[in-house]
Design a protein around this motif. Structure first.
Motif, PDB file in Angstrom:
ATOM      1  N   CYS A   1      15.414  -5.409  15.331  1.00 53.42           N
ATOM      2  CA  CYS A   1      14.526  -4.478  16.021  1.00 53.42           C
ATOM      3  C   CYS A   1      14.108  -5.107  17.348  1.00 53.42           C
ATOM      4  CB  CYS A   1      13.300  -4.185  15.163  1.00 53.42           C
ATOM      5  SG  CYS A   1      12.026  -3.296  16.073  1.00 53.42           S
TER       6      CYS A   1
ATOM      7  N   GLU B   1       9.588  -2.263   9.786  1.00 53.36           N
ATOM      8  CA  GLU B   1       8.366  -3.038  10.020  1.00 53.36           C
ATOM      9  C   GLU B   1       7.408  -2.316  10.966  1.00 53.36           C
ATOM     10  OE1 GLU B   1       7.381  -6.055   8.673  1.00 53.36           O
ATOM     11  OE2 GLU B   1       9.112  -5.817   7.326  1.00 53.36           O
ATOM     12  N   CYS B   2       7.931  -1.957  12.164  1.00 49.10           N
ATOM     13  CA  CYS B   2       7.024  -1.423  13.180  1.00 49.10           C
ATOM     14  C   CYS B   2       7.186   0.080  13.425  1.00 49.10           C
ATOM     15  CB  CYS B   2       7.177  -2.192  14.498  1.00 49.10           C
ATOM     16  SG  CYS B   2       8.760  -1.897  15.323  1.00 49.10           S
TER      17      CYS B   2
ATOM     18  N   CYS C   1       9.885  -5.485  17.409  1.00 47.72           N
ATOM     19  CA  CYS C   1       9.118  -6.532  16.723  1.00 47.72           C
ATOM     20  C   CYS C   1       9.975  -7.726  16.308  1.00 47.72           C
ATOM     21  CB  CYS C   1       8.413  -5.939  15.496  1.00 47.72           C
ATOM     22  SG  CYS C   1       9.565  -5.461  14.198  1.00 47.72           S
TER      23      CYS C   1
ATOM     24  N   ASN D   1      12.138  -7.828  13.964  1.00 49.22           N
ATOM     25  CA  ASN D   1      12.513  -7.745  12.557  1.00 49.22           C
ATOM     26  C   ASN D   1      14.038  -7.706  12.405  1.00 49.22           C
ATOM     27  OD1 ASN D   1      12.647  -7.053   9.756  1.00 49.22           O
ATOM     28  ND2 ASN D   1      12.708  -4.882  10.344  1.00 49.22           N
TER      29      ASN D   1
ATOM     30  N   CYS E   1      12.447   1.382  12.591  1.00 46.78           N
ATOM     31  CA  CYS E   1      12.316   0.019  12.078  1.00 46.78           C
ATOM     32  C   CYS E   1      11.392   0.033  10.864  1.00 46.78           C
ATOM     33  CB  CYS E   1      11.730  -0.891  13.162  1.00 46.78           C
ATOM     34  SG  CYS E   1      11.256  -2.519  12.534  1.00 46.78           S
TER      35      CYS E   1
END
Ligand code: ZN
Length: 419
Positions: A330, A360-361, A333, A335, A358
């Motif tokens: 990503c 994560e974000c 972030c 990731n 993503c």
């Protein structure tokens, strides 16, 4: 294909052939050239130049141009070699039909075969000619052949379809009919003695010739008459070789002809030897699953996890697995994650990458950092983890089960894993 990384090189070779198999020309215009070791480059060049001339007679203007362009490409590549490599040289070239009408790209492939080729071929067809290379793929295991009767013995090695005569000896054993005046008991005793000496000699040659063959899968003994059985039953073979005698076959002839007969008659048998091994390997895995020993696992993620914990003893991979391991990052972030997708769906996956969020974000800024054939990735991991790799075909019931019920990826473990 007898290097240390045999399963991987075999697999790569197989996938390359599959890739080439899909290539098609719009007309009869794909060129395949096989040059065996020992052939002079200048001679092959001469033949190709004359093919180029002959191609001038092709009626269709497009096909004619495509064939001549392909031949020019082949000659350009061939010229880069000072001499034909030890195993020979295979060159493919042609205009591969594209999706749009009339659009195609010239593609050229140069292959140094993993084992020696013996054929000198020029072909211009709708597709590339791959059969001789597929034959090599089936051919990586070595066998020993002994053809024997009371008069002579021939020793040969067999790799795929290629049998090489290593040595021929004669027995010196007199015929069954004694000369006049000899007592029959004395004659029989002498004959026995000669035969015994002859069998001992064969045994010594067997040790000398076959004990040193790397990865010798087995020995096949052939010959007319009962001598071959007498030899096998007697105590003349080195104990390591004795276990390797797979079968005894009847032949009409001895010598080179006898060896040919043995090769013809054992083809199906040898195929069944490998299938037998594959079935044993899969059954070993299934026993662990069936008895719930905790010493087996399957599924892509589970097996990768086990490989990472250096806990795989044997990695079982179905040749039918067609998946890719994709690494994503990503840009928002940082990731990083991996995904496993179907090889056929890989293109679509890459096209849709921009729309994926993503995990994560939540941003839609994934980039693809790496993609690899899943089998290739797993074999590399297995190497790092010091695990044995077994490629299993789908030609047996067990092989099919491995592919269909277990996703084609399984492992026998070194120790139990705590979940
Ligand atoms: Zn992110």
């Amino acid at each position: 294909m007898s290097d240390e990384n045999a399963p991987l090189s075999r697999f790569r070779f197989q996938r390359m052939l599959e890739m080439l198999e899909k290539k098609e020309g719009r007309g009869t215009e794909l060129i395949s050239v096989y040059v065996p070791p020992g052939k002079r480059i200048s001679e092959a060049m001469g033949d190709l130049r004359s093919e180029w001339g002959t191609a001038g007679n092709i009626k269709s203007k497009t096909t004619r141009k495509n064939v001549q362009d392909a031949l020019t490409k082949v000659m350009e590549r061939l010229k880069l070699f000072k001499e034909v490599p030890e195993t020979g040289l295979v060159i493919f070239a042609g205009t591969i039909a594209g999706n749009q009408l009339g659009v195609g790209d010239m593609e050229t492939f140069v292959i140094v075969p993993p084992e020696p080729i013996s054929t000198y071929y020029y072909r211009c067809e709708h597709r590339f000619m791959l059969e001789p290379l597929y034959e090599l793929l089936r051919a990586e295991e070595s066998y020993g052949i002994l053809v024997v009767d009371s008069k002579e013995a021939t020793f040969a090695t067999l790799k795929g379809r290629r049998a090489d005569i290593v040595r021929e000896i004669t027995s010196g054993v007199p015929g069954k009919h004694r000369a006049g005046g000899q007592s029959s008991r004395r004659f029989e005793r002498l004959r026995e003695m000669h035969l015994n000496e002859y069998f001992n000699r064969i045994g010594r040659y067997m040790t000398e010739i076959f004990l040193g063959v790397p990865d010798l899968k087995g020995i096949i003994v052939g010959g007319p008459g009962p001598t071959k059985e007498d030899f096998v039953k007697g105590n003349y073979l080195h104990y390591e070789l004795k276990d390797k005698v797979l079968t005894v076959v009847d032949t009409a002839y001895t010598g080179v002809e006898g060896v040919k007969e043995v090769v013809d008659r054992s083809r199906d048998f040898l195929k069944s030897v490998r299938y037998y091994e594959e079935r044993e390997i899969v059954q070993g895995f299934l026993r662990h699953i069936g008895h719930d020993t905790g010493l087996a696992t399957y599924g892509e993620r589970e097996v990768i996890q086990a490989l990472k914990s250096i806990n795989v003893r044997v990695l079982l991979l179905s040749e039918g697995v067609r998946r890719a391991l994709v690494r994503l990052r990503c840009k928002g972030c940082g990731n990083e994650e991996t995904r496993i997708v179907d090889l056929d769906g890989l293109e679509a996956f890459e096209e849709n990458l921009g729309a994926m969020r993503c995990r994560e974000c939540g941003n839609e800024v994934y980039e693809l950092t790496d993609k690899e054939d899943l089998i290739e990735a797993l074999v590399n991991m297995a190497e790092e983890a010091d695990a044995d790799v077994e490629m299993i075909s789908a030609h047996t019931e067990e092989g099919e089960m491995l592919l269909k019920s277990f996703g084609g990826v399984a492992a026998v473990l070194r120790y139990r894993q705590f979940q």
